[in-house]
Motif scaffolding. Sequence first.
Motif, mmCIF file in Angstrom:
data_model
loop_
_atom_site.group_PDB
_atom_site.id
_atom_site.type_symbol
_atom_site.label_atom_id
_atom_site.label_comp_id
_atom_site.label_asym_id
_atom_site.label_seq_id
_atom_site.Cartn_x
_atom_site.Cartn_y
_atom_site.Cartn_z
ATOM 1 N N LEU A 93 0.863 -1.339 0.012
ATOM 2 C CA LEU A 93 0.036 0.088 -0.068
ATOM 3 C C LEU A 93 1.016 1.219 -0.222
ATOM 4 O O LEU A 93 0.594 2.309 -0.534
ATOM 5 N N ILE A 94 2.018 1.317 0.719
ATOM 6 C CA ILE A 94 2.703 2.540 0.636
ATOM 7 C C ILE A 94 3.355 2.751 -0.631
ATOM 8 O O ILE A 94 3.479 3.601 -1.226
ATOM 9 N N VAL A 95 3.943 1.476 -1.392
ATOM 10 C CA VAL A 95 4.273 1.622 -2.776
ATOM 11 C C VAL A 95 3.228 2.209 -3.780
ATOM 12 O O VAL A 95 3.238 2.961 -4.327
ATOM 13 N N PHE A 96 2.028 1.428 -3.579
ATOM 14 C CA PHE A 96 0.852 2.046 -4.203
ATOM 15 C C PHE A 96 0.344 3.559 -4.256
ATOM 16 O O PHE A 96 0.362 4.198 -5.198
ATOM 17 N N SER A 97 0.336 3.771 -2.909
ATOM 18 C CA SER A 97 0.118 5.426 -2.468
ATOM 19 C C SER A 97 0.957 6.250 -3.128
ATOM 20 O O SER A 97 0.675 7.499 -3.585
ATOM 21 N N ALA A 98 2.521 5.861 -3.211
ATOM 22 C CA ALA A 98 3.463 6.748 -3.602
ATOM 23 C C ALA A 98 3.521 6.751 -5.208
ATOM 24 O O ALA A 98 3.665 7.845 -5.730
ATOM 25 N N LEU A 99 3.127 5.752 -5.839
ATOM 26 C CA LEU A 99 2.865 5.574 -7.291
ATOM 27 C C LEU A 99 1.954 6.672 -7.910
ATOM 28 O O LEU A 99 1.883 7.420 -8.837
ATOM 29 N N GLN A 100 1.016 6.901 -6.929
ATOM 30 C CA GLN A 100 -0.294 7.695 -7.406
ATOM 31 C C GLN A 100 0.274 9.119 -7.434
ATOM 32 O O GLN A 100 -0.602 10.010 -8.014
ATOM 33 N N VAL A 101 1.142 9.478 -6.659
ATOM 34 C CA VAL A 101 1.735 11.013 -6.881
ATOM 35 C C VAL A 101 2.047 11.039 -8.408
ATOM 36 O O VAL A 101 1.610 12.261 -9.038
ATOM 37 N N HIS A 102 2.957 10.190 -8.901
ATOM 38 C CA HIS A 102 3.228 10.246 -10.252
ATOM 39 C C HIS A 102 2.086 10.083 -11.246
ATOM 40 O O HIS A 102 1.904 10.981 -12.327
ATOM 41 N N GLU A 103 1.178 9.083 -10.948
ATOM 42 C CA GLU A 103 0.096 8.968 -11.810
ATOM 43 C C GLU A 103 -0.852 10.281 -11.822
ATOM 44 O O GLU A 103 -1.404 10.296 -13.027
ATOM 45 N N THR A 104 -1.234 10.826 -10.879
ATOM 46 C CA THR A 104 -1.945 11.770 -10.785
ATOM 47 C C THR A 104 -1.440 13.021 -11.511
ATOM 48 O O THR A 104 -2.114 13.757 -12.197
ATOM 49 N N ARG A 105 -0.231 13.290 -11.305
ATOM 50 C CA ARG A 105 0.559 14.256 -12.163
ATOM 51 C C ARG A 105 0.374 13.935 -13.506
ATOM 52 O O ARG A 105 0.176 15.039 -14.474
ATOM 53 N N VAL A 106 0.610 12.783 -13.858
ATOM 54 C CA VAL A 106 0.454 12.567 -15.414
ATOM 55 C C VAL A 106 -0.799 12.876 -16.001
ATOM 56 O O VAL A 106 -1.101 13.431 -17.121
#
Length: 347
Positions: A93-106
């Motif tokens: 979940l930590i990895v997933f939530s961190a990935l969403q920073v990039h995904e949302t920016r994209v």
Amino acid sequence: MAVEPLFGTRAQKAFIITIAVQAIVVVTLVALTFGMVRADTGSSFSDLGYKTLPCYLALFILAEIFELIMAFDALRLRNIIQLMGIVLFHGALIVFSALQVHETRVAIFNCQTSICVTDPNHLWNKVQPFLIVAPCIVAASWFFLMFWIKQLYAEFGWVIFHVVGANPKLKSMYQFYQIFICLLKFDFFCFVGVTMQLLIVVLNRQSAEFGITIAAIPVVLLLLAGCSRAVKHEVKWLMIISFGLMVAAMAYFVYKLDRFYAPISEAQYVSTRATLTVFTVVAFLLLSTSLAIGIKCFFDFDKGLHESKAHAVKMQVIDVFGMGGMSERQSSYFPGGVPLQQQISIE
């Protein structure tokens, strides 16, 4: 040694409260992010490339509910391996939530249509703090969970002897059985996670791929249910069919992974490719591990463990809640006057 009832110790209460509190906080942060983007984009939200955010919200809600249910189940069954699985899941979940920073920016900056927000930088600056705080909260709660699990291990670790006694061979077989059941539960979440992202974010309802994804849902659910029943009741023919479906499901995940990066289809996955790739790879690895452990369990059929598996649920109800009109210590050994050889838990 007395058997504590469900939520009868500080460690049990703290463990479930930690998961519940961080779930409420993180889902609130994600919901606020979703609300800000929707407010900025107005009625054209559904036409934009921002579907990452409702998917992100849906997945986090699903993940937090799933983790809470798994935590309750692990405490109820005194299942140390499932508790360890929850720790690994929380790390994911930590990895997933961190990935969403990039995904949302994209998603915010890659919108190419004329109805996109006029100032993506303003929107990004508004939502970025919430996206960064979310993985920080999940990571902080992970350390608390590690602390409580250490105490729960000391509390639950001895109960394995009420399942199969001190027989090392039976103990090993029971451990593999519990690992397999635990893996099936996480297989379910990963499959739902991949499917939800595909249906919400990517696929056109008129496409053949949409139909294939919908058709895969009941097949995989039947696979997981069939595996669980087969290994519990030692049904060999059902286990063999389940193995075949596992191989088919693994092939499906390989096909989807290829679609994410194939030149002909990569554009439609651009805003969620990182998360989809992680979910798909993890799902494939979990299924591969489940297949290997399942084969080990298959070769353990008819070797004396069936009774422990078949009657464990009925026996653990007496033990966990102190039913039967006896003391907790008595109930852990003699439910209904019969020596207890079956008990859900492993060291």
